[in-house]
Design a protein around this motif. Structure first.
Motif, PDB file in Angstrom:
ATOM      1  N   VAL A 340       0.840  -1.196   0.000  1.00  0.00           N
ATOM      2  CA  VAL A 340       0.000   0.000   0.000  1.00  0.00           C
ATOM      3  C   VAL A 340       0.881   1.253   0.000  1.00  0.00           C
ATOM      4  O   VAL A 340       0.668   2.183  -0.787  1.00  0.00           O
ATOM      5  CB  VAL A 340      -0.937   0.018   1.245  1.00  0.00           C
ATOM      6  N   TYR A 341       1.914   1.249   0.852  1.00  0.00           N
ATOM      7  CA  TYR A 341       2.783   2.425   0.937  1.00  0.00           C
ATOM      8  C   TYR A 341       3.416   2.710  -0.429  1.00  0.00           C
ATOM      9  O   TYR A 341       3.443   3.840  -0.919  1.00  0.00           O
ATOM     10  CB  TYR A 341       3.880   2.230   1.995  1.00  0.00           C
ATOM     11  N   ARG A 343       2.416   1.802  -3.391  1.00  0.00           N
ATOM     12  CA  ARG A 343       1.453   2.255  -4.400  1.00  0.00           C
ATOM     13  C   ARG A 343       1.142   3.746  -4.216  1.00  0.00           C
ATOM     14  O   ARG A 343       1.112   4.517  -5.177  1.00  0.00           O
ATOM     15  CB  ARG A 343       0.166   1.423  -4.276  1.00  0.00           C
ATOM     16  N   LEU A 344       0.936   4.157  -2.969  1.00  0.00           N
ATOM     17  CA  LEU A 344       0.609   5.567  -2.726  1.00  0.00           C
ATOM     18  C   LEU A 344       1.810   6.463  -3.042  1.00  0.00           C
ATOM     19  O   LEU A 344       1.672   7.532  -3.632  1.00  0.00           O
ATOM     20  CB  LEU A 344       0.171   5.767  -1.275  1.00  0.00           C
ATOM     21  N   GLU A 345       2.991   6.004  -2.662  1.00  0.00           N
ATOM     22  CA  GLU A 345       4.193   6.783  -2.936  1.00  0.00           C
ATOM     23  C   GLU A 345       4.382   6.958  -4.450  1.00  0.00           C
ATOM     24  O   GLU A 345       4.612   8.061  -4.938  1.00  0.00           O
ATOM     25  CB  GLU A 345       5.401   6.086  -2.315  1.00  0.00           C
ATOM     26  N   GLY A 347       2.109   6.778  -6.666  1.00  0.00           N
ATOM     27  CA  GLY A 347       1.017   7.637  -7.144  1.00  0.00           C
ATOM     28  C   GLY A 347       1.341   9.107  -6.928  1.00  0.00           C
ATOM     29  O   GLY A 347       1.155   9.936  -7.825  1.00  0.00           O
ATOM     30  N   VAL A 348       1.841   9.431  -5.740  1.00  0.00           N
ATOM     31  CA  VAL A 348       2.168  10.829  -5.427  1.00  0.00           C
ATOM     32  C   VAL A 348       3.286  11.328  -6.346  1.00  0.00           C
ATOM     33  O   VAL A 348       3.228  12.442  -6.878  1.00  0.00           O
ATOM     34  CB  VAL A 348       2.552  10.974  -3.932  1.00  0.00           C
ATOM     35  N   LEU A 349       4.289  10.470  -6.585  1.00  0.00           N
ATOM     36  CA  LEU A 349       5.384  10.865  -7.482  1.00  0.00           C
ATOM     37  C   LEU A 349       4.851  11.164  -8.879  1.00  0.00           C
ATOM     38  O   LEU A 349       5.238  12.144  -9.519  1.00  0.00           O
ATOM     39  CB  LEU A 349       6.433   9.740  -7.563  1.00  0.00           C
ATOM     40  N   LYS A 350       3.927  10.345  -9.337  1.00  0.00           N
ATOM     41  CA  LYS A 350       3.386  10.534 -10.700  1.00  0.00           C
ATOM     42  C   LYS A 350       2.547  11.803 -10.821  1.00  0.00           C
ATOM     43  O   LYS A 350       2.446  12.373 -11.896  1.00  0.00           O
ATOM     44  CB  LYS A 350       2.535   9.323 -11.098  1.00  0.00           C
ATOM     45  N   VAL A 351       1.938  12.220  -9.717  1.00  0.00           N
ATOM     46  CA  VAL A 351       1.145  13.451  -9.785  1.00  0.00           C
ATOM     47  C   VAL A 351       2.045  14.628 -10.158  1.00  0.00           C
ATOM     48  O   VAL A 351       1.715  15.452 -11.005  1.00  0.00           O
ATOM     49  CB  VAL A 351       0.442  13.723  -8.430  1.00  0.00           C
TER      50      VAL A 351
ATOM     51  N   LEU B 178      -8.120   3.305   4.062  1.00  0.00           N
ATOM     52  CA  LEU B 178      -8.295   3.981   2.776  1.00  0.00           C
ATOM     53  C   LEU B 178      -9.665   3.605   2.196  1.00  0.00           C
ATOM     54  O   LEU B 178     -10.300   2.650   2.654  1.00  0.00           O
ATOM     55  CB  LEU B 178      -7.198   3.524   1.804  1.00  0.00           C
ATOM     56  N   GLU B 182      -8.214  -0.832   2.607  1.00  0.00           N
ATOM     57  CA  GLU B 182      -6.899  -1.244   3.099  1.00  0.00           C
ATOM     58  C   GLU B 182      -6.468  -0.374   4.287  1.00  0.00           C
ATOM     59  O   GLU B 182      -6.836   0.795   4.377  1.00  0.00           O
ATOM     60  CB  GLU B 182      -5.849  -1.098   1.998  1.00  0.00           C
ATOM     61  N   VAL B 183      -5.625  -0.987   5.132  1.00  0.00           N
ATOM     62  CA  VAL B 183      -5.055  -0.235   6.248  1.00  0.00           C
ATOM     63  C   VAL B 183      -3.807   0.492   5.752  1.00  0.00           C
ATOM     64  O   VAL B 183      -3.013  -0.070   4.997  1.00  0.00           O
ATOM     65  CB  VAL B 183      -4.649  -1.196   7.389  1.00  0.00           C
ATOM     66  N   PHE B 184      -3.640   1.736   6.168  1.00  0.00           N
ATOM     67  CA  PHE B 184      -2.441   2.485   5.791  1.00  0.00           C
ATOM     68  C   PHE B 184      -1.856   3.125   7.040  1.00  0.00           C
ATOM     69  O   PHE B 184      -2.557   3.742   7.831  1.00  0.00           O
ATOM     70  CB  PHE B 184      -2.794   3.562   4.766  1.00  0.00           C
ATOM     71  N   LEU B 196       9.204   8.552   0.534  1.00  0.00           N
ATOM     72  CA  LEU B 196       8.584   9.859   0.719  1.00  0.00           C
ATOM     73  C   LEU B 196       7.886   9.899   2.066  1.00  0.00           C
ATOM     74  O   LEU B 196       7.274   8.928   2.484  1.00  0.00           O
ATOM     75  CB  LEU B 196       7.524  10.101  -0.365  1.00  0.00           C
ATOM     76  N   LEU B 198       4.912  10.846   3.729  1.00  0.00           N
ATOM     77  CA  LEU B 198       3.550  11.211   3.334  1.00  0.00           C
ATOM     78  C   LEU B 198       2.713  11.777   4.488  1.00  0.00           C
ATOM     79  O   LEU B 198       1.592  12.222   4.273  1.00  0.00           O
ATOM     80  CB  LEU B 198       2.834   9.986   2.739  1.00  0.00           C
ATOM     81  N   ARG B 447      -5.523  15.443  -8.104  1.00  0.00           N
ATOM     82  CA  ARG B 447      -4.867  14.187  -8.477  1.00  0.00           C
ATOM     83  C   ARG B 447      -4.275  13.493  -7.241  1.00  0.00           C
ATOM     84  O   ARG B 447      -4.249  12.272  -7.184  1.00  0.00           O
ATOM     85  CB  ARG B 447      -3.825  14.454  -9.552  1.00  0.00           C
ATOM     86  N   LEU B 448      -3.840  14.274  -6.253  1.00  0.00           N
ATOM     87  CA  LEU B 448      -3.383  13.643  -5.009  1.00  0.00           C
ATOM     88  C   LEU B 448      -4.541  12.915  -4.330  1.00  0.00           C
ATOM     89  O   LEU B 448      -4.386  11.816  -3.810  1.00  0.00           O
ATOM     90  CB  LEU B 448      -2.785  14.689  -4.063  1.00  0.00           C
ATOM     91  N   VAL B 451      -5.100   9.588  -5.901  1.00  0.00           N
ATOM     92  CA  VAL B 451      -4.133   8.552  -5.525  1.00  0.00           C
ATOM     93  C   VAL B 451      -4.641   7.791  -4.296  1.00  0.00           C
ATOM     94  O   VAL B 451      -4.586   6.571  -4.232  1.00  0.00           O
ATOM     95  CB  VAL B 451      -2.748   9.171  -5.229  1.00  0.00           C
ATOM     96  N   PHE B 452      -5.158   8.528  -3.339  1.00  0.00           N
ATOM     97  CA  PHE B 452      -5.622   7.900  -2.091  1.00  0.00           C
ATOM     98  C   PHE B 452      -7.044   7.362  -2.222  1.00  0.00           C
ATOM     99  O   PHE B 452      -7.392   6.371  -1.590  1.00  0.00           O
ATOM    100  CB  PHE B 452      -5.570   8.913  -0.938  1.00  0.00           C
TER     101      PHE B 452
END
Lengths: 361, 491
Positions: A340-341, A343-345, A347-351, B178, B182-184, B196, B198, B447-448, B451-452
């Motif tokens: 999950v981490y 995928r989100l990371e 995703g954020v980079l692609k934004v 999320l 899923e758990v984040f 990163l 986040l 767009r952020l 992603v979430f």
């Protein structure tokens, strides 16, 4: 100056169109931690103060400004960067400092570098100029994008300028030292965190027994009071101011003898980031322990997986402090959480960089 | 490609939710759900069809799974003390209240951390930490009621954040669910982690990125002593200047609050805090630390205030007196509620040196809109809370109050500030965000979120205005400026 931004923008756009990659570089002092082979995009000529208002407690500087220059300017007004940025030798730029996100000895008191980012102006991976945050301390309009840049290693975009929160320098600094067992030092530091002392930095150096140095910074009265309270618990002595200066500087410039990796003998330097109250790790040989136990440096031949298991069991991380530092991926284990981490990371980079122009290390 | 959502009528949805949490924790009768129609900004209301109160992550995951399959919007809610409509229900959606998840899971006094469920009240953290000589620093005015989950989502501040930071600076780790179910987990007790960071993105995300289920906060040693100075000034400008003088003398007071005469008079009528109602403005400056530190700092503060035009000042000699002086400031909002049927609280922030110009502008706007405004603010960080007084029963008065508020916010942007310092955007400040950010910057925000929350079911249409909305707002602005120039006499 604008010509420089225009050129840089053109190169980003061109790379995006041609599928190329670029690496942003200031003085290159941190490159040994992130040695990308992509063509360089230098920002070292994009320098200078955009705005500095001491009574507003902020400064806006261009990314190529030398860190030393920034610190001199702040010093002239009795202010400083509270996180005491880690730098490598005398060079280094403000942009590099943000991108690496590495704080120095004062980290446990000040918080991480990203806490001091109030605003940022960037070029994203499409060459668009974007601004996030501002110059004020309180700002909750929109997502907090500017702070994502702390420790992003240039992957999110090119930083043009950044607005940092600055603080008045404490009037007094005093360093105390004591010879002590590692276990006792860590135990004492754990308890000290809940005491109202201006304990600003700490360093344990040694094996199972070593020396603990404690730096107190505040007004003269508060330092005096804390010194007398600490003296009742530990047989401390006062370190001469010039020696203290040399000691803390050797940590913030990464020149301390305990921090040098032995390249000839291929003995790497490991950086552990751990919950500060973690008990001694029982490594063989000397360690340097900073951040009240939260940061531990160890030089030695170790098996990466075994060290990682050791750190993970204690709720932390370990990384070799070398060319693999910024790219090393301890999340590679395919647990659900890590997936999950990741995928989100991604995703954020692609934004901010949809064409993946800004290379990873 | 997304599959078309399953459809589900309200009755089936209620049944499915009851299966997850039990019948007593699903509210759907209007007399039960009415209490959830708004947050503390009551002007924006929508009675929700269903309110669900889960207890635990598993129940939340089950609820989220139902909602994502059917694309039913979820509005997460803490104590509902928010001031920007962030927790206002969405017509086709459900309200997910975290009020039942209110346990302190762990408090480690030596490591100085606490692990909390989202529904733990802000003040309850400091109360639990107090026997160990510790406290949780962010202290929003609603701290008796507001919850840590809400604080995380709004990046709540308070009167002490100049010295001790905002929620962002005091949270180590956040865990949540999320919209995928899923758990984040983000952050941790180790000082840094690879990849990163986040966490800053989640803090202040107004329930739009995930449902917070657990928060780890750092606790700080409670200062052993504190004193407050109350200083009176003959003009707002002198008072603002004294604030600048304090900051430039290398002091970071624990609290630095300013109130104008309208505010002190309203407060004195209500709570008798001992404020000087003849002064154009008063300033409260707090120092905390050890006894000698406090005495040293208070002496410096007094000297600076007297040198910078304070006509009289009082220093609290006892803890009781200190509490009394602060009680006035902490009760400014309810005091406003007594002098007018309703008030509309703004939250713009400007650089400190712009406080006096902004207040002068607000005084003009009072005449322009024919409404009174009293001002309280966190002077230390330039975060202003103008309270626009109005009567919603008089036709057109709420619309005027709203326009007045928007005019203040746009002035804040013009002066180099922001439209919201700590209350969030919610539904209230969507139009103002069209002014503060460019299309490209807002696109980044959207767009952020994707992603979430790719299905856009978590508190959608809050926080970030759509492109279309901003185009319409742009048109409205043009029309309004025409209107103002030709029809000024109407106000």
């Amino acid at each position: 100056m604008d010509g420089l931004v225009r050129d840089v923008t053109d190169r980003i756009r061109e790379a995006g169109v041609c599928g190329g990659t670029l690496r942003v570089q200031g003085h290159g002092t941190r490159r040994f931690l992130c040695p990308s082979k992509a063509p360089m995009l230098s920002i070292q000529d994009y320098r200078g103060v955009v705005a500095y208002e001491p009574e507003e407690l902020f400064i806006t500087v261009r990314a190529g400004t030398p860190l030393l220059e920034l610190e001199d300017i702040l010093d002239s007004k009795g202010q400083y960067l509270a996180f005491e940025p880690l730098r490598f030798g005398l060079g280094g730029t403000v942009g590099g400092m943000i991108a690496a996100g590495l704080a120095g000895p004062r980290r446990m008191r000040s918080g991480p570098i990203r806490d001091y980012i109030l605003g940022i102006r960037i070029l994203d991976g499409l060459g668009r100029e974007l601004r996030f945050g501002g110059t004020v301390i309180k700002n909750v309009a929109g997502y907090d994008v500017s702070r994502l840049f702390g420790g992003s290693w240039g992957r999110l975009g090119l930083i043009l300028d950044v607005t940092l929160k600055v603080l008045p320098k404490p009037r007094t600094s005093l360093t105390l030292t004591v010879d002590i067992e590692q276990e006792r030092a860590l135990h004492w530091l754990k308890r000290a965190r809940s005491q109202p002392w201006p304990l600003d930095a700490s360093l344990f150096q040694g094996d199972t027994v070593g020396t603990l140095a404690l730096r107190l910074e505040a007004g003269p009265e508060a330092v005096k009071e804390a010194t007398s309270a600490i003296s009742k618990e530990l047989p401390v002595s006062i370190l001469a101011p010039d020696e203290a200066e040399v000691l803390w500087r050797s940590l913030s410039t990464h020149r301390h003898s305990g921090l040098q990796s032995d390249e000839e003998q291929a003995v790497p330097l490991w950086r552990f980031s751990l919950p500060p109250s973690t008990k001694p790790l029982a490594m063989t040989g000397e360690s340097l322990i900073e951040w009240h136990g939260g940061l531990r440096w160890w030089r030695g031949l170790g098996d990466l997986e075994a060290l990682e298991a050791l750190a993970h069991d204690r709720g932390g991380w370990v990384m070799p402090f070398d060319a693999h530092f910024a790219s090393h991926d301890p999340l590679k284990q395919e647990t659900d959480q890590n997936k999950v981490y990741r995928r989100l990371e991604d995703g954020v980079l692609k934004v901010l960089d949809p064409m993946a122009v800004f290379s990873s290390c | 490609m997304n599959h078309p959502p399953d459809t589900m009528n309200a009755e089936d949805l209620i049944k499915a939710l009851i299966e997850i949490v039990g019948p007593e924790w699903v509210l759907h009768e209007p007399e039960e759900t009415r209490a959830y129609a708004s947050d503390a900004l009551t002007a924006y209301r929508e009675i929700p069809k269903v309110v669900v109160l889960p207890n635990g992550e598993e129940e939340i995951v089950a609820i989220v799974n139902i909602c994502q399959q059917r694309q039913i919007p979820i509005v997460p809610r803490g104590a509902g003390t928010g001031l920007s409509g962030g927790a206002r229900p969405i017509r086709e959606g459900i309200v997910l209240s975290l009020a039942r998840m209110n346990r302190i899971l762990a408090l480690d006094p030596e490591a100085a951390i606490a692990i909390l469920e989202p529904g733990v009240r802000n003040l309850a953290i400091s109360e639990a930490a107090s026997p160990h000589g510790l406290f949780y620093a962010p202290d929003p005015s609603s701290q008796i009621a507001c919850t840590i989950g809400g604080n995380v989502n709004e990046n709540a501040g308070g009167v002490h954040c100049l010295k001790y930071g905002l929620t962002l600076h005091n949270v180590l780790q956040v865990r949540g669910i999320l919209s995928s179910g899923e758990v984040f987990e983000c952050g941790g007790q180790a000082p840094d982690s690879p990849g990163l960071d986040l966490l800053p993105l989640l803090i202040g995300s107004e329930g739009m990125l995930m449902i917070v289920t657990e928060v780890t906060v750092r606790l700080l040693p409670r200062p052993t002593h504190a004193k407050v100075v109350m200083a009176s000034f003959d003009s707002i400008e002198t008072c603002a200047h004294a604030v600048a003088a304090i900051i430039s003398s290398c002091l970071i007071p624990a609290g630095l609050e300013m109130m104008d005469q309208a505010a002190t008079r309203a407060v004195e009528d209500f709570i008798q805090a001992g404020y000087d109602c003849e002064a154009a403005a008063i300033l409260l400056v707090e120092s905390d630390g050890s006894m000698t530190e406090v005495d040293e700092e208070i002496a410096q503060i007094k000297e600076i205030l007297l040198l910078n035009g304070s006509r009289s000042l009082v220093v609290s000699e006892t803890e009781e007196e200190r509490q009394r002086i602060w009680s006035g400031r902490k009760n400014a909002f309810p005091a406003a509620g007594r002098v007018a049927p309703e008030y509309y609280c703004m939250d713009g922030t400007v650089p400190r040196r712009q406080m006096a110009p902004l207040l002068a502008h607000i005084a003009q706007l009072e005449k322009h809109y024919g409404l009174r405004c009293m001002n309280v603010f966190h002077a230390g960080d330039g975060n202003m809370h103008p309270l626009i007084l109005f009567d919603g029963k008089i036709i057109g008065e709420w619309a005027r109050a709203e326009a007045f508020g928007n005019a203040i916010l746009e002035k804040c942007i013009e002066l180099g500030g922001t439209v919201t310092g700590e209350h969030g955007v919610g539904v209230e400040k969507l139009d103002s965000l069209c002014v503060q950010f460019t299309d490209a910057e807002r696109e980044v925000f959207h767009r952020l979120k994707e992603v979430f929350d790719p299905l856009r079911i978590l508190n959608p249409d809050k926080g970030i205005p759509s492109l279309r909305r901003c185009v319409e707002h742009g048109r409205k602005r043009v029309a309004a400026s025409d209107f103002q120039s030709t029809h000024l006499e109407h106000f």
